[in-house]
Design a protein around this motif. Sequence first.
Motif, short mmCIF file in Angstrom:
data_model
loop_
_atom_site.label_atom_id
_atom_site.label_comp_id
_atom_site.label_asym_id
_atom_site.label_seq_id
_atom_site.Cartn_x
_atom_site.Cartn_y
_atom_site.Cartn_z
N MET A 1 -4.14 -65.15 -61.47
CA MET A 1 -4.10 -63.71 -61.22
C MET A 1 -2.80 -63.12 -61.78
SD MET A 1 -4.00 -62.04 -57.55
CE MET A 1 -4.51 -60.59 -56.98
N GLU A 2 -2.93 -62.06 -62.53
CA GLU A 2 -1.77 -61.43 -63.15
C GLU A 2 -0.89 -60.77 -62.09
OE1 GLU A 2 -0.59 -57.82 -66.18
OE2 GLU A 2 -2.66 -58.06 -65.57
N GLN A 3 0.40 -60.98 -62.24
CA GLN A 3 1.34 -60.31 -61.36
C GLN A 3 1.68 -58.95 -61.96
OE1 GLN A 3 4.60 -63.04 -60.74
NE2 GLN A 3 3.46 -64.15 -59.21
N LYS A 4 1.46 -57.89 -61.18
CA LYS A 4 1.68 -56.53 -61.68
C LYS A 4 3.16 -56.17 -61.73
CE LYS A 4 -2.79 -54.73 -60.32
NZ LYS A 4 -3.51 -53.72 -59.56
N THR A 5 3.94 -56.76 -60.84
CA THR A 5 5.38 -56.53 -60.87
C THR A 5 5.99 -57.51 -61.86
OG1 THR A 5 5.40 -55.80 -58.57
CG2 THR A 5 7.51 -56.49 -59.49
N LYS A 6 6.66 -56.98 -62.86
CA LYS A 6 7.27 -57.80 -63.90
C LYS A 6 8.73 -58.07 -63.56
CE LYS A 6 3.48 -57.38 -66.26
NZ LYS A 6 2.44 -58.31 -65.95
N VAL A 7 9.12 -59.35 -63.65
CA VAL A 7 10.49 -59.76 -63.39
C VAL A 7 11.04 -60.36 -64.68
CG1 VAL A 7 11.98 -61.29 -62.03
CG2 VAL A 7 9.98 -60.20 -60.95
N ILE B 1 13.32 -55.54 -62.84
CA ILE B 1 12.01 -55.57 -62.20
C ILE B 1 11.34 -54.24 -62.49
CG2 ILE B 1 10.81 -55.69 -59.99
CD1 ILE B 1 13.42 -57.19 -58.99
N THR B 2 10.11 -54.29 -62.95
CA THR B 2 9.35 -53.05 -63.19
C THR B 2 7.96 -53.18 -62.58
OG1 THR B 2 8.54 -53.80 -65.34
CG2 THR B 2 10.57 -52.50 -65.33
N ARG B 3 7.47 -52.04 -62.10
CA ARG B 3 6.11 -52.00 -61.56
C ARG B 3 5.60 -50.58 -61.67
NH1 ARG B 3 2.77 -55.02 -57.64
NH2 ARG B 3 0.97 -53.68 -57.33
N GLU B 4 4.41 -50.45 -62.22
CA GLU B 4 3.71 -49.17 -62.23
C GLU B 4 2.76 -49.16 -61.04
OE1 GLU B 4 2.02 -48.18 -66.02
OE2 GLU B 4 3.94 -48.49 -67.05
N PHE B 5 2.78 -48.07 -60.29
CA PHE B 5 1.96 -47.91 -59.10
C PHE B 5 0.94 -46.80 -59.31
CE2 PHE B 5 5.81 -49.87 -57.52
CZ PHE B 5 5.37 -50.75 -56.55
N GLU C 1 15.24 -46.95 -59.84
CA GLU C 1 14.91 -45.69 -60.51
C GLU C 1 13.42 -45.45 -60.39
OE1 GLU C 1 16.45 -45.94 -64.48
OE2 GLU C 1 18.53 -45.85 -63.78
N PHE C 2 13.08 -44.23 -59.99
CA PHE C 2 11.70 -43.82 -59.75
C PHE C 2 11.30 -42.81 -60.82
CE2 PHE C 2 13.73 -45.15 -55.92
CZ PHE C 2 12.78 -45.86 -55.21
N GLU C 3 10.16 -43.06 -61.45
CA GLU C 3 9.74 -42.22 -62.58
C GLU C 3 8.29 -41.77 -62.40
OE1 GLU C 3 9.03 -42.90 -67.38
OE2 GLU C 3 10.05 -44.44 -66.22
N LYS C 4 8.06 -40.49 -62.58
CA LYS C 4 6.70 -39.95 -62.57
C LYS C 4 6.06 -40.25 -63.92
CE LYS C 4 4.10 -35.62 -62.35
NZ LYS C 4 4.17 -34.18 -62.07
N LEU C 5 4.88 -40.85 -63.90
CA LEU C 5 4.14 -41.10 -65.13
C LEU C 5 3.06 -40.03 -65.32
CD1 LEU C 5 3.81 -44.99 -64.88
CD2 LEU C 5 5.50 -43.66 -66.16
N THR C 6 2.26 -39.82 -64.26
CA THR C 6 1.26 -38.75 -64.22
C THR C 6 1.31 -38.19 -62.80
OG1 THR C 6 -0.60 -40.08 -63.42
CG2 THR C 6 -0.24 -40.05 -65.82
N ASP C 7 0.44 -37.26 -62.48
CA ASP C 7 0.41 -36.74 -61.11
C ASP C 7 0.05 -37.81 -60.09
OD1 ASP C 7 1.15 -34.24 -61.95
OD2 ASP C 7 -0.89 -33.39 -61.88
N ASP C 8 -0.65 -38.86 -60.54
CA ASP C 8 -1.13 -39.90 -59.62
C ASP C 8 -0.55 -41.28 -59.86
OD1 ASP C 8 -2.90 -38.12 -58.27
OD2 ASP C 8 -4.27 -38.27 -59.98
N THR C 9 0.38 -41.41 -60.81
CA THR C 9 0.99 -42.71 -61.07
C THR C 9 2.50 -42.56 -61.22
OG1 THR C 9 0.71 -42.52 -63.48
CG2 THR C 9 -1.08 -43.59 -62.24
N SER C 10 3.19 -43.64 -60.91
CA SER C 10 4.64 -43.63 -61.00
C SER C 10 5.14 -45.04 -61.29
CB SER C 10 5.25 -43.10 -59.70
OG SER C 10 4.77 -43.82 -58.59
N LYS C 11 6.41 -45.13 -61.62
CA LYS C 11 6.99 -46.41 -62.01
C LYS C 11 8.31 -46.62 -61.27
CE LYS C 11 8.61 -48.87 -66.12
NZ LYS C 11 8.77 -48.77 -67.58
N LEU C 12 8.51 -47.84 -60.82
CA LEU C 12 9.77 -48.26 -60.22
C LEU C 12 10.44 -49.25 -61.17
CD1 LEU C 12 11.84 -48.59 -57.88
CD2 LEU C 12 10.34 -50.39 -56.99
N THR C 13 11.69 -48.99 -61.50
CA THR C 13 12.49 -49.93 -62.28
C THR C 13 13.71 -50.28 -61.44
OG1 THR C 13 11.78 -48.95 -64.38
CG2 THR C 13 13.77 -50.32 -64.43
#
Length: 154
Positions: A1-7, A18-22, A104-116
Amino acid sequence: MEQKTKVIAEDGRQEIIITREFDLPLKMLFKAHEEADLIEQWMGTKVLKMENKKHGSYAFETTHNGKAVFRANGTIHEFIRDQKIIRTFEMENMPIGVQLEFLEFEKLTDDTSKLTMQIIYRSVKHRAEQLKLPFAYGINMAHNRLQEIANKIK
C-alpha cells in the motif's frame, strides 16, 4: 500500500522533509493542528497544554495501564493561522533531543491542501536515532487518521 505522506531523509543531512496532500480545505487542515480535541484524535495522545501563540508552549502525553509511555513538549515560536507553525519538539526520555519544526500549510484548491514539514535535528546522529523508529509508518498512520477524522467534520 502506497504511503501518502512522503518522508525525505537525504544521507548526511540533519533534516527530514515531510509532505502530504490532503483532501481537505486549508482551514480544516490547519484546525487539525490547532485544536486540542482534534490533535488528540488523530495523534492518539492526550494534549496536556496547548498555547497557540508566539512563545506559547504545548505538551502531549500517552498512557498505557496508567503509566506514561510517551511524553513530548515544545515551545511555539511562530503561529500564523492557516499558514505556518514554527516550534520546537522534544520527546522525553529519548536520545533524539530537541528538534526544530517548520510546518507550512498551503491551499491547493478549495477542497485540497498540502502540509510541508521541515524537521531539523541537532546532528546527523540525532536524526539517525529518529529514523531507527518506525517514523515514516507512524506519521503516515497519523495523517491517515487526520484525513478520516476531518472528513467526518467537514
